[in-house]
Write an enzyme that holds these catalytic residues in place. Structure first.
Site, PDB file in Angstrom:
ATOM      1  N   ARG A   6       0.855  -1.183   0.000  1.00 28.21           N
ATOM      2  CA  ARG A   6       0.000   0.000   0.000  1.00 28.21           C
ATOM      3  C   ARG A   6       0.892   1.235   0.000  1.00 28.21           C
ATOM      4  NH1 ARG A   6      -2.542   0.416   4.964  1.00 28.21           N
ATOM      5  NH2 ARG A   6      -1.309   2.289   5.370  1.00 28.21           N
ATOM      6  N   GLU A  54       4.384   7.331   2.530  1.00 26.59           N
ATOM      7  CA  GLU A  54       5.228   6.165   2.792  1.00 26.59           C
ATOM      8  C   GLU A  54       4.794   5.011   1.909  1.00 26.59           C
ATOM      9  OE1 GLU A  54       4.945   5.016   6.869  1.00 26.59           O
ATOM     10  OE2 GLU A  54       2.776   4.786   6.832  1.00 26.59           O
ATOM     11  N   ASN A  73       4.306   1.036   2.047  1.00 21.06           N
ATOM     12  CA  ASN A  73       4.124  -0.042   3.029  1.00 21.06           C
ATOM     13  C   ASN A  73       4.237  -1.409   2.356  1.00 21.06           C
ATOM     14  OD1 ASN A  73       3.032   1.576   5.510  1.00 21.06           O
ATOM     15  ND2 ASN A  73       1.882   2.328   3.749  1.00 21.06           N
ATOM     16  N   SER A 115      -2.796  -2.831   5.584  1.00 20.24           N
ATOM     17  CA  SER A 115      -4.127  -3.194   6.081  1.00 20.24           C
ATOM     18  C   SER A 115      -5.267  -2.541   5.305  1.00 20.24           C
ATOM     19  CB  SER A 115      -4.238  -2.809   7.556  1.00 20.24           C
ATOM     20  OG  SER A 115      -4.058  -1.415   7.708  1.00 20.24           O
ATOM     21  N   LYS A 174      12.030   4.036   6.894  1.00 15.98           N
ATOM     22  CA  LYS A 174      12.007   5.442   6.481  1.00 15.98           C
ATOM     23  C   LYS A 174      13.345   5.873   5.887  1.00 15.98           C
ATOM     24  CE  LYS A 174       7.877   5.919   8.328  1.00 15.98           C
ATOM     25  NZ  LYS A 174       7.704   4.577   8.896  1.00 15.98           N
ATOM     26  N   LYS A 205      10.262  11.386  11.797  1.00 16.73           N
ATOM     27  CA  LYS A 205       9.813   9.996  11.688  1.00 16.73           C
ATOM     28  C   LYS A 205      10.893   9.024  12.166  1.00 16.73           C
ATOM     29  CE  LYS A 205       6.505  10.404   7.908  1.00 16.73           C
ATOM     30  NZ  LYS A 205       6.066   9.794   6.632  1.00 16.73           N
ATOM     31  N   GLU A 249       6.641   1.293  12.221  1.00 16.34           N
ATOM     32  CA  GLU A 249       5.411   1.202  11.459  1.00 16.34           C
ATOM     33  C   GLU A 249       4.225   1.082  12.413  1.00 16.34           C
ATOM     34  OE1 GLU A 249       5.586   1.654   8.245  1.00 16.34           O
ATOM     35  OE2 GLU A 249       7.768   1.680   8.353  1.00 16.34           O
ATOM     36  N   GLY A 250       3.027   1.259  11.860  1.00 13.58           N
ATOM     37  CA  GLY A 250       1.826   0.971  12.615  1.00 13.58           C
ATOM     38  C   GLY A 250       1.066   2.171  13.134  1.00 13.58           C
ATOM     39  N   ARG A 275      -8.210   6.998   3.821  1.00 14.78           N
ATOM     40  CA  ARG A 275      -8.372   7.193   5.262  1.00 14.78           C
ATOM     41  C   ARG A 275      -8.423   8.690   5.536  1.00 14.78           C
ATOM     42  NH1 ARG A 275      -3.214   4.451   7.441  1.00 14.78           N
ATOM     43  NH2 ARG A 275      -2.494   5.359   5.481  1.00 14.78           N
TER      44      ARG A 275
END
Length: 482
Positions: free
Chosen positions: A120, A153, A155, A160, A319, A372, A376-377, A458
């Protein structure tokens, strides 16, 4: 479409259908387990799709396959990976242990060379300075000069909400019809979206490349997994496309207890050979709370199973790598010049913290930057006063090499209504982040699959810095092209 012109219809909708809306979200699988894992609750979700510039959307969809190629090639370039990560390998225990596993696998004879990526790629609209304080909404700003889209970013692990993104469209389309939007307009303005079908196709393709039809796909999941229904939608898509594929779900601890490698390094979980390991957990230090879990991770990585992502790709998912790819010379090592130029146009400015002047600039103008870490998450980044505090703390230490400074983006806002997990509905000014899903499957010399397969939008209130839905900051949305 602007909800501003539909205010009476929306107010009537909320008055008449408030009870229906939450049930509709649940009926459309927009759900997650509660933090206590004892009940199901609806995900935070907008009631209607949010406007998004049509030309910018189609542009990032078009170049997704080039991003897939880039990251696959870099993940196989040992010298480049070491050069990018050498300053952090000895300073960050989590990265160091991932690197050590990578070195073990790299020197292992006959290791698996086929990599599967379920990706993603996240983007955000960026406004020029002169429009950032504008009262105009996004739908009114998209035609202004200088409005661009920038990558946040890339992923490669546990990307998800492909399943949820596929399901939210029916929820939004029903709500639009109830406020009087015609079906023809809905179908022309909301892009089709089937990311879970696309990711399922990639997993099945990897399973077929493994060439053992009785082997299974392993979903490596967390022990306290809240987002299980997003996983289940993906499983259902696999079963619909190929019902002969068996899927098993195990945690790291369960794999260590029930798993083994045979003399050919084939992975077995109980009586099932594993063709593909799909990691939905293992991207954060807290997932590895004892040495037994690291032992389980090493066993899985040593195996002949095709990993998603491979340990190399897990390192590329940092990153520091994204920052390094702002270097034209590195990009041109992997891609033609014309492609490099297209990708670079979507890059936000990023900086290593080996420049004291840049640190001073960020401390003086924190509103221009995001700090950063290599995590992740969601919920890990530093903004505003927190950024100043953290930079002041690490500016003269070796810890600074574990961070990247990124240009802060200021997207245009729009008005929408958010259904919270408690069932409350509130009108909010929101900004959005667009994720483009993609699949790449290949080895050093052959590509078996490379495609884009849908999107995730999102959104979050304008006064919220972070954006992760699972982390509690954002909500699920979809696109209405403008």
């Amino acid at each position: 479409m602007s909800l501003k012109n539909k205010s009476k219809d929306v107010n009537k909708f909320i008055h008449n259908y408030k009870d229906f809306v939450q049930d509709s979200a649940i009926l459309n699988s927009l759900i997650m387990k509660s933090k206590q894992l004892d009940k199901i609750e609806n995900l935070p979700v907008t009631l209607f799709p949010s406007p998004f510039p049509e030309d910018l959307f189609h542009n990032v969809v078009r170049i997704q396959k080039d991003f897939n190629v880039l990251y696959n090639k870099l993940s196989r370039d040992h010298e480049a990976l070491f050069e990018i990560l050498k300053n952090i390998i000895e300073k960050d225990d989590f990265i160091k242990r991932i690197w050590n596993i990578y070195e073990t696998i790299r020197n292992q004879p006959n290791s698996q060379t086929v990599f599967l990526s379920l990706i993603r790629n996240d983007f955000m609209i960026s406004l020029p300075d002169e429009y950032r304080k504008s009262e105009d909404e996004l739908s009114e700003l998209v035609m202004k000069p200088g409005v661009t889209i920038k990558q946040i970013e890339y992923n490669l692990m546990a990307s998800s909400f492909a399943g949820i993104a596929q399901k939210v469209l029916d929820f939004h389309k029903t709500n639009l019809k109830l406020i009087g939007v015609k079906s023809a307009e809905i179908e022309s303005k909301i892009p089709p979206n089937h990311p879970a079908d696309g990711l399922a196709k990639g997993l099945i393709c990897a399973w077929q490349v493994y060439k053992t039809t009785k082997a299974a796909i392993l979903f490596l999941v967390g022990e306290r997994e809240r987002n299980v229904y997003d996983h289940r939608i993906l499983e259902q898509c696999i079963y619909e496309q190929n019902p002969s594929v068996l899927i098993i779900r195990k945690s790291f601890n369960q794999c260590l207890k029930e798993g083994k490698l045979d003399e050919n390094n084939c992975l077995w979980i109980n009586d099932y050979e594993i063709a593909v390991v799909y990691f939905r957990s293992g991207y954060a230090p807290e997932h590895f709370y004892n040495d037994q879990i690291w032992e389980s991770k090493l066993m899985l990585e040593k195996s002949k199973a095709i990993k998603c992502p491979s340990i190399q790709q897990m390192l590329v998912n940092t990153k520091l790598v994204q920052q390094a790819l702002s270097n034209y010379t590195l990009l041109k090592k992997y891609l033609p010049d014309v492609v490099v130029q297209e990708l670079v146009e979507t890059f936000a400015n990023q900086y290593l913290l080996n420049d004291l002047d840049k640190i001073e600039t960020a401390i003086q103008f924190p509103e221009k930057f995001v700090l950063k870490p290599q995590r992740e998450g969601g919920g890990n980044n530093y903004f505003d006063d927190d950024l100043v505090r953290k930079l002041t703390e690490i500016r003269n230490t070796e810890e600074k090499h574990q961070y990247v400074l990124m240009e802060r983006l200021y997207p245009a806002s729009c008005k929408n209504y958010i259904l919270s997990s408690s069932g409350e509905i509130s009108k909010q000014s929101i900004v959005s982040e667009l994720g483009i899903f993609g699949v790449f499957l290949g080895n050093e010399s052959e590509t078996f699959a490379n495609y884009q397969c849908g999107y995730l939008l999102r959104s979050k209130p304008v006064n919220v810095n972070e954006g992760g839905v699972s982390a509690g900051f954002g909500c699920i949305d979809s696109i209405y092209l403008v």
